[in-house]
Design a protein around this motif. Structure first.
Motif, PDB file in Angstrom:
ATOM      1  N   SER A   5     161.938 -28.921  96.200  1.00 39.01           N
ATOM      2  CA  SER A   5     162.614 -29.923  97.013  1.00 39.01           C
ATOM      3  C   SER A   5     161.872 -31.252  97.055  1.00 39.01           C
ATOM      4  O   SER A   5     162.478 -32.299  97.270  1.00 39.01           O
ATOM      5  CB  SER A   5     162.823 -29.410  98.439  1.00 39.01           C
ATOM      6  OG  SER A   5     161.575 -29.223  99.071  1.00 39.01           O
ATOM      7  N   LYS A   6     160.555 -31.242  96.848  1.00 39.10           N
ATOM      8  CA  LYS A   6     159.785 -32.487  96.926  1.00 39.10           C
ATOM      9  C   LYS A   6     160.193 -33.474  95.832  1.00 39.10           C
ATOM     10  O   LYS A   6     160.109 -34.674  96.024  1.00 39.10           O
ATOM     11  CB  LYS A   6     158.292 -32.197  96.833  1.00 39.10           C
ATOM     12  CG  LYS A   6     157.728 -31.468  98.041  1.00 39.10           C
ATOM     13  CD  LYS A   6     156.223 -31.305  97.963  1.00 39.10           C
ATOM     14  CE  LYS A   6     155.727 -30.459  96.844  1.00 39.10           C
ATOM     15  NZ  LYS A   6     156.097 -29.059  96.803  1.00 39.10           N
ATOM     16  N   LEU A   7     160.636 -32.974  94.700  1.00 37.25           N
ATOM     17  CA  LEU A   7     161.009 -33.837  93.583  1.00 37.25           C
ATOM     18  C   LEU A   7     162.503 -34.118  93.522  1.00 37.25           C
ATOM     19  O   LEU A   7     162.934 -34.983  92.764  1.00 37.25           O
ATOM     20  CB  LEU A   7     160.543 -33.214  92.270  1.00 37.25           C
ATOM     21  CG  LEU A   7     159.034 -33.009  92.137  1.00 37.25           C
ATOM     22  CD1 LEU A   7     158.717 -32.290  90.840  1.00 37.25           C
ATOM     23  CD2 LEU A   7     158.303 -34.325  92.228  1.00 37.25           C
ATOM     24  N   GLY A   8     163.291 -33.374  94.277  1.00 37.89           N
ATOM     25  CA  GLY A   8     164.738 -33.593  94.305  1.00 37.89           C
ATOM     26  C   GLY A   8     165.360 -33.515  92.927  1.00 37.89           C
ATOM     27  O   GLY A   8     165.054 -32.619  92.146  1.00 37.89           O
ATOM     28  N   ALA A   9     166.207 -34.475  92.612  1.00 37.74           N
ATOM     29  CA  ALA A   9     166.941 -34.464  91.345  1.00 37.74           C
ATOM     30  C   ALA A   9     166.017 -34.546  90.136  1.00 37.74           C
ATOM     31  O   ALA A   9     166.394 -34.144  89.039  1.00 37.74           O
ATOM     32  CB  ALA A   9     167.946 -35.606  91.316  1.00 37.74           C
ATOM     33  N   ARG A  10     164.798 -35.046  90.300  1.00 39.18           N
ATOM     34  CA  ARG A  10     163.839 -35.144  89.187  1.00 39.18           C
ATOM     35  C   ARG A  10     163.129 -33.824  88.905  1.00 39.18           C
ATOM     36  O   ARG A  10     162.414 -33.691  87.917  1.00 39.18           O
ATOM     37  CB  ARG A  10     162.785 -36.211  89.504  1.00 39.18           C
ATOM     38  CG  ARG A  10     163.335 -37.602  89.643  1.00 39.18           C
ATOM     39  CD  ARG A  10     162.229 -38.643  89.827  1.00 39.18           C
ATOM     40  NE  ARG A  10     160.967 -38.129  90.331  1.00 39.18           N
ATOM     41  CZ  ARG A  10     160.535 -38.239  91.587  1.00 39.18           C
ATOM     42  NH1 ARG A  10     161.272 -38.841  92.489  1.00 39.18           N
ATOM     43  NH2 ARG A  10     159.361 -37.751  91.942  1.00 39.18           N
ATOM     44  N   SER A  11     163.281 -32.845  89.783  1.00 34.16           N
ATOM     45  CA  SER A  11     162.562 -31.582  89.661  1.00 34.16           C
ATOM     46  C   SER A  11     163.032 -30.771  88.459  1.00 34.16           C
ATOM     47  O   SER A  11     164.226 -30.682  88.189  1.00 34.16           O
ATOM     48  CB  SER A  11     162.767 -30.742  90.917  1.00 34.16           C
ATOM     49  OG  SER A  11     162.093 -29.512  90.807  1.00 34.16           O
TER      50      SER A  11
END
Length: 62
Positions: free
Chosen positions: A35-41
């Motif tokens: 979740s910390k990176l959101g869409a970039r994860s």
């Protein structure tokens, strides 16, 4: 992947923040991301039955 996924915080994530997984489901697959990176994860995707077996194993070993 053609369809947009609907992500939600996993019920297995910490309520203290910082260590959260987000999960999205399709008809046959469980998608997991940080979740910390959101869409970039980066995403990890497994068949639904494999994810269910992993969660059951983790619950027994916890």
């Amino acid at each position: 992947m053609s369809a947009e996924l609907t992500w939600f915080k996993s019920s297995y994530s910490s309520s203290g923040g910082g260590e959260c997984l987000e999960v999205a489901y399709t008809s046959r697959t469980t998608h997991i991301r940080d979740s910390k990176l959101g869409a970039r994860s980066p995403r990890f995707a497994v068949p639904l039955d494999a994810w269910a077996a992993f969660v059951a194993y983790a619950a027994r070993e916890a």
